[in-house]
Design a protein around this motif. Structure first.
Motif, PDB file in Angstrom:
ATOM      1  N   VAL A   6       0.860  -1.193   0.000  1.00  0.00           N
ATOM      2  CA  VAL A   6       0.000   0.000   0.000  1.00  0.00           C
ATOM      3  C   VAL A   6       0.892   1.238   0.000  1.00  0.00           C
ATOM      4  N   VAL A   7       0.684   2.102  -1.010  1.00  0.00           N
ATOM      5  CA  VAL A   7       1.520   3.292  -1.167  1.00  0.00           C
ATOM      6  C   VAL A   7       0.629   4.535  -1.224  1.00  0.00           C
ATOM      7  N   GLY A  24       4.394  -5.888  -8.751  1.00  0.00           N
ATOM      8  CA  GLY A  24       4.342  -4.490  -9.153  1.00  0.00           C
ATOM      9  C   GLY A  24       3.069  -4.069  -9.839  1.00  0.00           C
ATOM     10  N   ARG A  25       2.212  -5.013 -10.250  1.00  0.00           N
ATOM     11  CA  ARG A  25       0.961  -4.647 -10.912  1.00  0.00           C
ATOM     12  C   ARG A  25      -0.008  -4.012  -9.920  1.00  0.00           C
ATOM     13  N   SER A  26      -0.769  -3.008 -10.383  1.00  0.00           N
ATOM     14  CA  SER A  26      -1.749  -2.347  -9.528  1.00  0.00           C
ATOM     15  C   SER A  26      -3.010  -3.199  -9.422  1.00  0.00           C
ATOM     16  N   ALA A  27      -3.485  -3.349  -8.188  1.00  0.00           N
ATOM     17  CA  ALA A  27      -4.697  -4.139  -7.968  1.00  0.00           C
ATOM     18  C   ALA A  27      -5.896  -3.260  -7.656  1.00  0.00           C
ATOM     19  N   ALA A  28      -5.668  -2.079  -7.050  1.00  0.00           N
ATOM     20  CA  ALA A  28      -6.783  -1.210  -6.665  1.00  0.00           C
ATOM     21  C   ALA A  28      -6.221   0.109  -6.156  1.00  0.00           C
ATOM     22  N   TRP A  29      -7.123   1.053  -5.943  1.00  0.00           N
ATOM     23  CA  TRP A  29      -6.758   2.264  -5.220  1.00  0.00           C
ATOM     24  C   TRP A  29      -7.936   2.702  -4.355  1.00  0.00           C
ATOM     25  N   TYR A  30      -7.591   3.379  -3.261  1.00  0.00           N
ATOM     26  CA  TYR A  30      -8.595   3.878  -2.316  1.00  0.00           C
ATOM     27  C   TYR A  30      -8.541   5.398  -2.310  1.00  0.00           C
ATOM     28  N   ASP A  31      -9.647   6.018  -2.661  1.00  0.00           N
ATOM     29  CA  ASP A  31      -9.759   7.475  -2.679  1.00  0.00           C
ATOM     30  C   ASP A  31     -10.329   7.925  -1.342  1.00  0.00           C
ATOM     31  N   ARG A  36     -14.071   5.536  -1.686  1.00  0.00           N
ATOM     32  CA  ARG A  36     -14.306   4.468  -2.655  1.00  0.00           C
ATOM     33  C   ARG A  36     -13.030   3.669  -2.910  1.00  0.00           C
ATOM     34  N   VAL A  37     -13.179   2.345  -2.956  1.00  0.00           N
ATOM     35  CA  VAL A  37     -12.102   1.451  -3.350  1.00  0.00           C
ATOM     36  C   VAL A  37     -12.378   1.003  -4.775  1.00  0.00           C
ATOM     37  N   SER A  38     -11.520   1.413  -5.696  1.00  0.00           N
ATOM     38  CA  SER A  38     -11.683   1.031  -7.103  1.00  0.00           C
ATOM     39  C   SER A  38     -10.829  -0.190  -7.391  1.00  0.00           C
ATOM     40  N   LEU A  39     -11.486  -1.303  -7.691  1.00  0.00           N
ATOM     41  CA  LEU A  39     -10.792  -2.572  -7.943  1.00  0.00           C
ATOM     42  C   LEU A  39     -10.435  -2.712  -9.406  1.00  0.00           C
ATOM     43  N   LEU A  40      -9.171  -3.002  -9.658  1.00  0.00           N
ATOM     44  CA  LEU A  40      -8.736  -3.316 -11.012  1.00  0.00           C
ATOM     45  C   LEU A  40      -8.719  -4.818 -11.255  1.00  0.00           C
ATOM     46  N   MET A  41      -8.641  -5.592 -10.172  1.00  0.00           N
ATOM     47  CA  MET A  41      -8.620  -7.061 -10.257  1.00  0.00           C
ATOM     48  C   MET A  41      -9.591  -7.611  -9.219  1.00  0.00           C
ATOM     49  N   GLU A  42     -10.760  -7.998  -9.671  1.00  0.00           N
ATOM     50  CA  GLU A  42     -11.816  -8.464  -8.772  1.00  0.00           C
ATOM     51  C   GLU A  42     -11.390  -9.673  -7.963  1.00  0.00           C
ATOM     52  N   GLU A  43     -10.531 -10.504  -8.524  1.00  0.00           N
ATOM     53  CA  GLU A  43     -10.119 -11.727  -7.833  1.00  0.00           C
ATOM     54  C   GLU A  43      -9.304 -11.448  -6.565  1.00  0.00           C
ATOM     55  N   PHE A  44      -8.817 -10.239  -6.423  1.00  0.00           N
ATOM     56  CA  PHE A  44      -8.033  -9.896  -5.231  1.00  0.00           C
ATOM     57  C   PHE A  44      -8.825  -9.019  -4.258  1.00  0.00           C
ATOM     58  N   ARG A  45     -10.156  -9.037  -4.367  1.00  0.00           N
ATOM     59  CA  ARG A  45     -11.005  -8.176  -3.541  1.00  0.00           C
ATOM     60  C   ARG A  45     -10.689  -8.325  -2.049  1.00  0.00           C
ATOM     61  N   GLU A  46     -10.718  -9.542  -1.554  1.00  0.00           N
ATOM     62  CA  GLU A  46     -10.531  -9.760  -0.123  1.00  0.00           C
ATOM     63  C   GLU A  46      -9.124  -9.357   0.322  1.00  0.00           C
ATOM     64  N   ALA A  47      -8.126  -9.681  -0.491  1.00  0.00           N
ATOM     65  CA  ALA A  47      -6.752  -9.334  -0.128  1.00  0.00           C
ATOM     66  C   ALA A  47      -6.557  -7.813  -0.116  1.00  0.00           C
ATOM     67  N   VAL A  48      -7.200  -7.116  -1.068  1.00  0.00           N
ATOM     68  CA  VAL A  48      -7.101  -5.661  -1.135  1.00  0.00           C
ATOM     69  C   VAL A  48      -7.730  -5.020   0.097  1.00  0.00           C
ATOM     70  N   LEU A  49      -8.929  -5.476   0.447  1.00  0.00           N
ATOM     71  CA  LEU A  49      -9.621  -4.903   1.601  1.00  0.00           C
ATOM     72  C   LEU A  49      -8.855  -5.171   2.896  1.00  0.00           C
TER      73      LEU A  49
END
Length: 267
Positions: A6-7, A24-31, A36-49
């Motif tokens: 998280v950066v 290094g690939r982006s999975a999501a960002w939190y504004d 809002r959490v914008s997911l770029l990879m739905e499969e990583f939803r739980e890990a992102v949260l």
């Protein structure tokens, strides 16, 4: 899998947290502003949260990135040569002075005092970003004109013209402004003209502001100008407390239009 990274990143007045995979690939960002959490990879939803949990406050909305607005599209297509955002306070004066060598020994170039004044006012305006303001400096206008500063924020759209007093007395009697013993000039007329040109370019109401920098005293004749605001440079920060005119989305839309050099070609 390894923990996600998280950066925090601050861009264009927004605070975001970017979540990236170990490769290094982006999975999501939190504004932070919109929650809002914008997911770029739905499969990583739980890990992102899970990775964002220590940083998130309150309820959040989770989903794919929002559809770009017209302002977003304008930003993405804006050529670097047409982008005025990188301009520094006094950019035009800096170019003039750099081309004329070192300052004269016995007589100070008045443009250097004006440059210092514009830099002082510009710094005060830039400090308003945290209060929802967006600022541009040294906006070039057709015919060789240059707008000292343009600020867009909760209190509306404001143009700024700077007077460098250099510790002298300033006398204001609409439309004339006199500094020290020098002959007065119709500066307020120029302030109004700046506001009119910006209103034409942005198609929005604009108010002109005259900022007096480093004055020993400022005398304003009665009645004071009604359509031009007069401030000392030390009072610029007080604009951060004003509001009630523009919503954040309107501020961003006008800002992206204003930073495009092509916007000013018809003014």
């Amino acid at each position: 899998m390894s923990a996600l990274r998280v950066v925090p990143v601050h861009r264009h007045g927004r605070a975001r947290l970017y979540v990236s995979l170990p490769d290094g690939r982006s999975a999501a960002w939190y504004d932070r502003d919109s929650g809002r959490v914008s997911l770029l990879m739905e499969e990583f939803r739980e890990a992102v949260l899970q990775a964002l949990a220590p940083f998130v406050t309150g309820e959040v909305t989770v989903g794919p990135p929002p559809v770009p607005t017209s302002a977003d599209l304008a930003r993405l297509t804006l050529h670097p040569d047409d982008d005025l955002a990188p301009n520094r306070p006094g950019e035009a004066l800096l170019g003039e002075l750099d081309g004329h060598g070192p300052p004269r020994r016995f007589r100070q170039d008045p443009r250097r005092a004006l440059l210092a004044a514009q830099e002082r006012v510009g710094a005060g305006l830039d400090a308003l970003e945290g209060a929802g303001w967006r600022v541009l400096h040294s906006v070039p206008l057709p015919g060789g004109g240059v707008l000292d500063h343009l600020a867009i924020g909760p209190a509306g759209v404001l143009t700024f013209r700077t007077v460098a007093a250099d510790r002298r007395r300033v006398r204001i009697a609409d439309p004339l402004v006199g500094v020290g013993r020098s002959a007065p000039s119709p500066v307020l007329r120029w302030v109004r003209r700046d506001a009119e040109r910006v209103a034409l370019g942005l198609v929005v109401g604009v108010r002109g502001v005259l900022v007096v920098s480093d004055a020993s005293r400022v005398d304003v004749a009665v009645p004071p100008p009604r359509d031009v605001r007069v401030l000392r440079d030390s009072e610029v920060g007080g604009l951060g407390r004003a509001g009630g005119v523009l919503k954040p989305a309107d501020v961003e839309g006008l800002y992206w239009r204003a930073r495009d050099r092509r916007t000013w070609l018809r003014t």
